[in-house]
Design an enzyme around this catalytic site. Sequence first.
Site, short mmCIF file in Angstrom:
data_model
loop_
_atom_site.label_atom_id
_atom_site.label_comp_id
_atom_site.label_asym_id
_atom_site.label_seq_id
_atom_site.Cartn_x
_atom_site.Cartn_y
_atom_site.Cartn_z
N ASP A 451 29.72 -5.01 -27.00
CA ASP A 451 28.75 -6.08 -26.75
C ASP A 451 27.38 -5.70 -27.31
OD1 ASP A 451 27.71 -8.40 -25.69
OD2 ASP A 451 28.31 -7.99 -23.63
N MET A 452 26.50 -6.67 -27.43
CA MET A 452 25.11 -6.43 -27.85
C MET A 452 24.28 -7.61 -27.36
SD MET A 452 22.98 -6.59 -31.13
CE MET A 452 21.76 -5.41 -31.65
N ASP A 520 29.45 -17.21 -24.60
CA ASP A 520 29.40 -16.99 -23.15
C ASP A 520 29.61 -18.30 -22.41
OD1 ASP A 520 29.09 -14.32 -23.20
OD2 ASP A 520 26.94 -14.29 -22.79
C1 DGJ Z 1 27.55 -10.69 -22.42
C2 DGJ Z 1 29.00 -11.01 -22.74
O1 DGJ Z 1 29.09 -12.05 -23.65
C3 DGJ Z 1 29.71 -11.30 -21.43
O2 DGJ Z 1 31.04 -11.69 -21.69
C4 DGJ Z 1 29.68 -10.06 -20.58
O3 DGJ Z 1 30.39 -9.03 -21.21
C5 DGJ Z 1 28.23 -9.63 -20.34
N1 DGJ Z 1 27.51 -9.53 -21.56
C6 DGJ Z 1 28.17 -8.33 -19.60
O4 DGJ Z 1 26.92 -7.84 -19.47
#
Ligand code: DGJ
Length: 695
Positions: A451-452, A520
């Site tokens: 992730d970032m 998301d």
């Molecule tokens: C952003 C991601 O897109 C989510 O799915 C999740 O992993 C969160 N970060 C976790 O902090």
Amino acid sequence: MPIHTSPKSWVIETKNTGYAVGLNEAGLLTHRYWRARLPFAADYPAPVNPLERSSFDMPQHYTPEEYPGYSALRYFDPALKITFADGTRDLVLRYVDFSTSASPYPELALHLKDEVYPLRVTLHYRVHEEYDLIARWVTLENLGDEPVLIERAFSAKWTLPHGDDYFFSHMFGRHNNEYNMKREVLTPGLKTIESRRLTTSHHHTPWFAIDRNATEDSGEVWFGTFAWSGNWKITAEVTEFASTRISVGLNDWDFAWKLNPAETFVTPESISGYVKDGFGAASRLMHDYVRNILLPHKNQLHKVLYNSWEATLFDVDEISQSKLAEVAAGMGIELFVMDDGWFHNRNLDNAGLGDWFPDKAKFPNGLGGLIKNVNALGMDFGLWVEPEMVNPDSDLYRAHPDWVIHFPSRARTEARRQLILNLGRTDVQEYIISVLTTILSENNIQFIKWDMNRNVSEPGWRDAPGDARELWVRYVQGLYHVWGTLRERFPNVIWQSCSGGGGRADFGILHFADQIWISDNTEATARLSIQEGFSQFLPANTMEAWVTDWGRNVVPLEFRFHVSMCGSLGVGGNLNEWDQADRELAAHCIRLYKEIRPIIQFGDQYRLISPQKSMFSAVLYVSKDQSEAVLFVFRVYLSDPTNLPMIHLRGLNPTALYEVDGYSGPRSGASWMEAGLRVELKNLQSKILKIKQVE
Ligand code: DGJ
């Protein structure tokens, strides 16, 4: 060899397209042709030799040069801009010679050199015949003994057939709302889409399509993408002489690169193609290219996964995750992924990033206990990480505050209470490689979600090895080095690229990651259009899609499943709150998905009715041998009474007979495609119809 060469002319041919360049009478490397393939190499038009029109419009300005440098009487957008050590900001590129090679794919290299200065520029073309795609990139070599400053180095300029009557399609968005399609008329001047955010970005997508009245199924489309996960730029230019050109490359905004003597700078690849039969055909070529050429685990089916993020947020531990895992396994899930919250001091988003070892309070015996439970249930285990980031409240930051991207004189602006490690630095790269190597070698982990969660600010780099503005490129090179090293060490691990959803979806990252978390936003009706946009350039198997609880009071669980089944199915709801009926429905959908997923993940995708344009939408996946297909139909909200449109299937064998679930009697492929079928749905209903060729 699909490359025809002669001393002054080069023709590249793919299965259906031809692309030609050549030297004109002034010795300029000139674009000649890019369209349908012609029968003979001699058929391709000769380079143009424009005449002087006036002192304001000299031939150099309106010659369609293949890779123009900023120089002399050129005022259109150049592909290359250089400042030499003596301050000269003018580049006179002359053709020198060419070379070809055949393996693993046919390649052509055209070598150019500045007339006076020791700078060599090579234009590379790799030919992907089967996919009607050409990959272009450029190498710059400093053959002198003084540094050269590169201020812009695009990977390609793509010249369209002469004319100014084109439409430009691109995608824009933001966090939670990615991949909105926009198709607009190109008018004289420049139209730019770009990222200045250090990553690919949610805001624009490095993809374009140019057409003249094309539709999903018909018409000429020139399209392309840029294989890079950092700042990028795509510019469409229409000149006053009705010439339309697309520049693709590294963003030159705030960019500079000091090329020292004997050094080489290589740009990322710009990959483009041409089709005669519409946007759908363009997408399918890219899908095949991604699946067959790009992905680390080429034709490997993706497992149905469960991800705990939306269920538990940071509140994870061995007992509660094991409980979720049991329910997940009961529904037929094959891969259990623990998201954020598992590492040292990570109870909220304000602490812990950087300290990549299990939190002692949540996992007193490490991750081993949970992984054992998950494996005993017959599932693989996956883990979330965000290695490029650090919270100021972390042991890592306290030990190395200088490792983050910053200007010493400025405050370090936080977003989600985190800062970005400078992956251009080798010490940072080594730290991430070592800490992730430890996690992966000590635990049975089959899947990593990388992730970032923020974009750059204060892009400073004290003690940078060259120009501090190299950060934009060195960061991504560092990221690729770290990820590439880990991939080599752990070749069986499947990686997923996520950046707060679809902030890092591009052909560059797919050298390392097999899947992408595209948004998301997991609300199913919103997701329909996000997924459709994504499909413009990336195939369904790369598109991870979870069924969650968003909208659960309004959108039926079956609808939510059907939406996610259009990609690589996952579940992300709070299973503890799913009752028996929900779990049974989930098990049923997962069983069905496992049956049809080879068609979805590896088949040809046809966008039949667009959810970005209509509340009633349909998408079809057809197996490569055309013997099977799966149709998804969705109705979101239409006020009654309404006439639902006929659905015309695509991609079937017109003369073969097919049966469609729920429709009596077989009909020819031609009939299902031309006469179509009607699917009656009420608001917020959806349907999956299996289609089979009968013997
Ligand atoms: C952003 C991601 O897109 C989510 O799915 C999740 O992993 C969160 N970060 C976790 O902090």
